[in-house]
Motif scaffolding. Structure first.
Motif, mmCIF file in Angstrom:
data_model
loop_
_atom_site.group_PDB
_atom_site.id
_atom_site.type_symbol
_atom_site.label_atom_id
_atom_site.label_comp_id
_atom_site.label_asym_id
_atom_site.label_seq_id
_atom_site.Cartn_x
_atom_site.Cartn_y
_atom_site.Cartn_z
ATOM 1 N N ASP A 1 35.871 -3.163 0.658
ATOM 2 C CA ASP A 1 37.085 -3.956 0.450
ATOM 3 C C ASP A 1 38.238 -3.157 -0.156
ATOM 4 O OD1 ASP A 1 36.009 -3.561 -2.042
ATOM 5 O OD2 ASP A 1 35.974 -5.678 -2.623
ATOM 6 N N ILE A 2 38.066 -1.874 -0.321
ATOM 7 C CA ILE A 2 39.144 -1.077 -0.899
ATOM 8 C C ILE A 2 40.275 -0.919 0.118
ATOM 9 C CG2 ILE A 2 38.124 1.152 -0.217
ATOM 10 C CD1 ILE A 2 39.218 2.283 -2.882
ATOM 11 N N THR A 3 41.510 -1.165 -0.316
ATOM 12 C CA THR A 3 42.652 -1.046 0.585
ATOM 13 C C THR A 3 43.086 0.418 0.690
ATOM 14 O OG1 THR A 3 44.317 -1.318 -1.152
ATOM 15 C CG2 THR A 3 43.425 -3.332 -0.144
ATOM 16 N N GLN A 4 43.902 0.707 1.685
ATOM 17 C CA GLN A 4 44.384 2.073 1.862
ATOM 18 C C GLN A 4 45.193 2.520 0.654
ATOM 19 O OE1 GLN A 4 43.357 3.916 4.278
ATOM 20 N NE2 GLN A 4 44.525 5.751 3.823
ATOM 21 N N MET A 5 45.991 1.611 0.089
ATOM 22 C CA MET A 5 46.784 1.951 -1.090
ATOM 23 C C MET A 5 45.878 2.236 -2.284
ATOM 24 S SD MET A 5 49.855 2.474 -2.124
ATOM 25 C CE MET A 5 50.832 1.644 -0.854
ATOM 26 N N GLN A 6 44.833 1.427 -2.452
ATOM 27 C CA GLN A 6 43.906 1.655 -3.562
ATOM 28 C C GLN A 6 43.120 2.946 -3.363
ATOM 29 O OE1 GLN A 6 41.903 -2.070 -3.098
ATOM 30 N NE2 GLN A 6 43.104 -3.113 -4.675
ATOM 31 N N LEU A 7 42.745 3.242 -2.121
ATOM 32 C CA LEU A 7 42.041 4.485 -1.830
ATOM 33 C C LEU A 7 42.918 5.679 -2.163
ATOM 34 C CD1 LEU A 7 39.563 5.928 -0.676
ATOM 35 C CD2 LEU A 7 40.579 5.694 1.596
ATOM 36 N N LYS A 8 44.189 5.588 -1.818
ATOM 37 C CA LYS A 8 45.115 6.680 -2.128
ATOM 38 C C LYS A 8 45.213 6.880 -3.632
ATOM 39 C CE LYS A 8 49.942 8.130 -1.663
ATOM 40 N NZ LYS A 8 51.282 7.776 -1.151
ATOM 41 N N GLU A 9 45.331 5.779 -4.381
ATOM 42 C CA GLU A 9 45.414 5.885 -5.844
ATOM 43 C C GLU A 9 44.139 6.492 -6.417
ATOM 44 O OE1 GLU A 9 45.982 3.019 -9.798
ATOM 45 O OE2 GLU A 9 46.364 2.211 -7.790
ATOM 46 N N LEU A 10 42.996 6.085 -5.882
ATOM 47 C CA LEU A 10 41.728 6.617 -6.351
ATOM 48 C C LEU A 10 41.655 8.126 -6.131
ATOM 49 C CD1 LEU A 10 38.759 6.066 -7.333
ATOM 50 C CD2 LEU A 10 38.162 5.871 -4.908
ATOM 51 N N LEU A 11 41.990 8.563 -4.919
ATOM 52 C CA LEU A 11 41.918 9.990 -4.594
ATOM 53 C C LEU A 11 42.942 10.790 -5.377
ATOM 54 C CD1 LEU A 11 41.476 9.638 -0.732
ATOM 55 C CD2 LEU A 11 39.724 10.344 -2.363
ATOM 56 N N GLU A 12 44.094 10.203 -5.600
ATOM 57 C CA GLU A 12 45.166 10.908 -6.296
ATOM 58 C C GLU A 12 44.769 11.265 -7.715
ATOM 59 O OE1 GLU A 12 50.026 10.530 -6.481
ATOM 60 O OE2 GLU A 12 48.813 8.760 -6.099
ATOM 61 N N HIS A 13 43.935 10.443 -8.337
ATOM 62 C CA HIS A 13 43.547 10.671 -9.728
ATOM 63 C C HIS A 13 42.123 11.182 -9.869
ATOM 64 C CE1 HIS A 13 46.990 7.847 -10.105
ATOM 65 N NE2 HIS A 13 47.260 8.575 -11.159
ATOM 66 N N SER A 14 41.508 11.599 -8.757
ATOM 67 C CA SER A 14 40.143 12.121 -8.797
ATOM 68 C C SER A 14 40.147 13.636 -8.664
ATOM 69 C CB SER A 14 39.299 11.519 -7.654
ATOM 70 O OG SER A 14 39.163 10.132 -7.801
ATOM 71 N N ALA A 15 39.141 14.259 -9.250
ATOM 72 C CA ALA A 15 38.985 15.706 -9.102
ATOM 73 C C ALA A 15 38.664 16.029 -7.651
ATOM 74 C CB ALA A 15 37.870 16.202 -10.012
ATOM 75 N N ASP A 16 39.005 17.230 -7.243
ATOM 76 C CA ASP A 16 38.783 17.627 -5.848
ATOM 77 C C ASP A 16 37.306 17.565 -5.462
ATOM 78 O OD1 ASP A 16 41.439 17.971 -5.599
ATOM 79 O OD2 ASP A 16 41.410 20.130 -5.245
ATOM 80 N N ILE A 17 36.424 17.857 -6.423
ATOM 81 C CA ILE A 17 34.997 17.825 -6.098
ATOM 82 C C ILE A 17 34.552 16.397 -5.784
ATOM 83 C CG2 ILE A 17 34.253 17.573 -8.511
ATOM 84 C CD1 ILE A 17 31.881 19.407 -7.782
ATOM 85 N N VAL A 18 35.157 15.416 -6.468
ATOM 86 C CA VAL A 18 34.850 14.011 -6.183
ATOM 87 C C VAL A 18 35.384 13.637 -4.807
ATOM 88 C CG1 VAL A 18 35.275 11.619 -6.894
ATOM 89 C CG2 VAL A 18 34.819 13.379 -8.616
ATOM 90 N N ARG A 19 36.593 14.101 -4.501
ATOM 91 C CA ARG A 19 37.167 13.828 -3.175
ATOM 92 C C ARG A 19 36.260 14.368 -2.075
ATOM 93 N NH1 ARG A 19 43.323 16.055 -4.207
ATOM 94 N NH2 ARG A 19 44.032 14.442 -5.678
ATOM 95 N N ARG A 20 35.756 15.567 -2.292
ATOM 96 C CA ARG A 20 34.931 16.191 -1.260
ATOM 97 C C ARG A 20 33.604 15.440 -1.084
ATOM 98 N NH1 ARG A 20 34.659 20.777 -3.336
ATOM 99 N NH2 ARG A 20 32.484 21.012 -3.928
ATOM 100 N N ARG A 21 32.999 15.053 -2.194
ATOM 101 C CA ARG A 21 31.737 14.320 -2.105
ATOM 102 C C ARG A 21 31.932 12.961 -1.438
ATOM 103 N NH1 ARG A 21 29.182 15.547 -8.119
ATOM 104 N NH2 ARG A 21 28.626 17.732 -7.734
ATOM 105 N N LEU A 22 33.032 12.321 -1.785
ATOM 106 C CA LEU A 22 33.315 11.029 -1.176
ATOM 107 C C LEU A 22 33.516 11.189 0.331
ATOM 108 C CD1 LEU A 22 33.806 8.036 -1.576
ATOM 109 C CD2 LEU A 22 36.199 8.546 -2.089
ATOM 110 N N PHE A 23 34.204 12.224 0.726
ATOM 111 C CA PHE A 23 34.432 12.485 2.140
ATOM 112 C C PHE A 23 33.110 12.771 2.849
ATOM 113 C CE2 PHE A 23 35.452 15.092 5.816
ATOM 114 C CZ PHE A 23 36.518 14.402 6.385
ATOM 115 N N ASP A 24 32.259 13.563 2.214
ATOM 116 C CA ASP A 24 30.983 13.928 2.830
ATOM 117 C C ASP A 24 30.084 12.705 3.033
ATOM 118 O OD1 ASP A 24 31.738 16.560 2.908
ATOM 119 O OD2 ASP A 24 30.674 17.130 1.074
ATOM 120 N N MET A 25 30.159 11.735 2.120
ATOM 121 C CA MET A 25 29.282 10.561 2.210
ATOM 122 C C MET A 25 29.870 9.446 3.072
ATOM 123 S SD MET A 25 27.834 10.134 -1.684
ATOM 124 C CE MET A 25 29.448 9.679 -2.295
ATOM 125 N N ALA A 26 31.135 9.563 3.438
ATOM 126 C CA ALA A 26 31.832 8.459 4.095
ATOM 127 C C ALA A 26 31.407 8.286 5.546
ATOM 128 C CB ALA A 26 33.343 8.683 4.026
#
Length: 364
Positions: free
Chosen positions: A186-211
């Motif tokens: 249920d996460i919106t595109q705007m919320q996803l952007k906010e989440l990624l914007e304030h996350s460390a790059d390693i978190v972004r990469r892990r999230l991408f790998d699991m998506a």
């Protein structure tokens, strides 16, 4: 269906003067009897059990109440007054089963308990199959780290705009929570952007790998949005990020790709690739490489296990096209320093960089 009554005649004596052991035994027999026949009982039968058990419960020890709560928690027509009594218990072993699964515990009761009880009660509520926004608003406001992670990972939980905002704020310094939120449907595109914007790059990469494939597209779009608004005086890495994400999705982001970018003096692509491979913020990698020393490149190379030829190409791309390359003695000194550098030391420095805020000025 009539209620069997062989044990009923004992009740008056037990309530008036029975010892705790006999009282607990009666509760056990009654709860077993109710659980076995609940599907067939009429409301008057349920009312009978309710009245009897309500009278006995205050007389018995915790263990007997725990067993009773666990037994009636999943039953849709459990005695309602009994459920209301047990769910308000301070002892989480008693109230927990009902908070987690009883269909008779309504929204106002959940809100009341979530606002007044401790973290154990909040955690139990966070595990319910479904949760409404008014309930999760209280959980997000009062919950500790474990409670927040639990409710964020609950696919049956719904959040208000305020509740989601609270989750995103808490996720800014909690990578596990950020991953849980990023996986929500249920996460919106705007919320996803906010989440990624304030996350460390390693978190972004892990999230991408699991998506999932669809979520990868959404992450890609969100990252492009983040990269398309570079800070004042900074390079624009948006196009490079798009290319790196494409390579990452194709599982082609490796040392060979890094070497190719460096040899072609593609600075933005080189920095973006190093950021993904090291888990260090893109802005920090940029700051390190633009410094006056080769040491950061040596440390990154050693931590990644890169060949010297790749590290040499990174040193050259740092200087930039059209500028004289380092002298032979300078490059030989860098090579010797690279050979002497201990991988464990490089890894420790890399972990320090990984924890630095994206806007911080990184130092070796």
């Amino acid at each position: 269906m009539a209620v069997p009554t062989p044990i009923i005649p004992e009740l008056d004596d037990v309530v008036r003067g029975g010892d705790a052991r006999r009282q607990a035994d009666i509760i056990r027999k009654l709860s077993d009897l109710f659980a076995q026949g609940a599907a067939h009982f009429q409301p008057r039968h349920v009312e009978l059990f309710d009245g009897i058990l309500i009278g006995l419960v205050p007389l018995v020890e915790i263990d007997a109440r725990v067993r009773l709560a666990e037994q009636i928690a999943p039953i849709p027509n459990a005695p309602p007054s009994l459920v209301g009594l047990l769910v308000h218990e301070d002892e989480i072993a008693i109230s927990g089963p009902l908070l987690r699964s009883s269909p008779l515990v309504d929204e106002p009761t959940l809100i009341e308990i979530a606002g007044a009880k401790g973290q154990g009660h909040l955690f139990a509520i966070s595990e319910r199959a479904t949760l409404s926004p008014p309930v999760t608003d209280v959980i997000v406001r009062r919950g500790d780290r474990d409670v927040i992670r639990s409710v964020a990972g609950n696919s049956g939980a719904q959040f208000s705009t305020t509740g989601y905002s609270g989750l995103l704020t808490r996720a800014s310094d909690d990578g596990v929570l950020a991953l849980a939120i990023g996986k929500r449907h249920d996460i919106t595109q705007m919320q996803l952007k906010e989440l990624l914007e304030h996350s460390a790059d390693i978190v972004r990469r892990r999230l991408f790998d699991m998506a999932s494939p669809a979520k990868k597209v959404a992450i890609n779009q969100a990252m492009i949005g983040i990269g398309s608004a570079p800070s004042r005086g900074a390079r624009d890495f948006a196009r490079a990020q798009r290319e790196i994400l494409t390579l990452s999705m194709a599982e082609e982001l490796n040392e060979a790709a890094l070497m190719a970018f460096a040899k072609e003096h593609k600075y933005e692509e080189t920095v973006a690739t190093l950021s993904v491979m090291t888990g260090v913020s893109l802005s920090i990698i940029d700051h390190l490489i633009r410094g006056d020393r080769h040491d950061p490149i040596l440390i990154m190379g050693k931590s990644l296990g890169l060949q010297w030829a790749t590290v040499r190409a990174l040193i050259i791309v740092r200087i930039g096209p059209g500028k004289p390359n380092p002298s032979i003695p300078e490059m030989e000194e860098a090579r010797m320093n690279y050979e002497r550098l201990v991988p464990a030391t490089a890894q420790r420095v890399l972990k320090f960089w990984q924890k630095r805020p994206a806007e911080a000025h990184a130092e070796v």
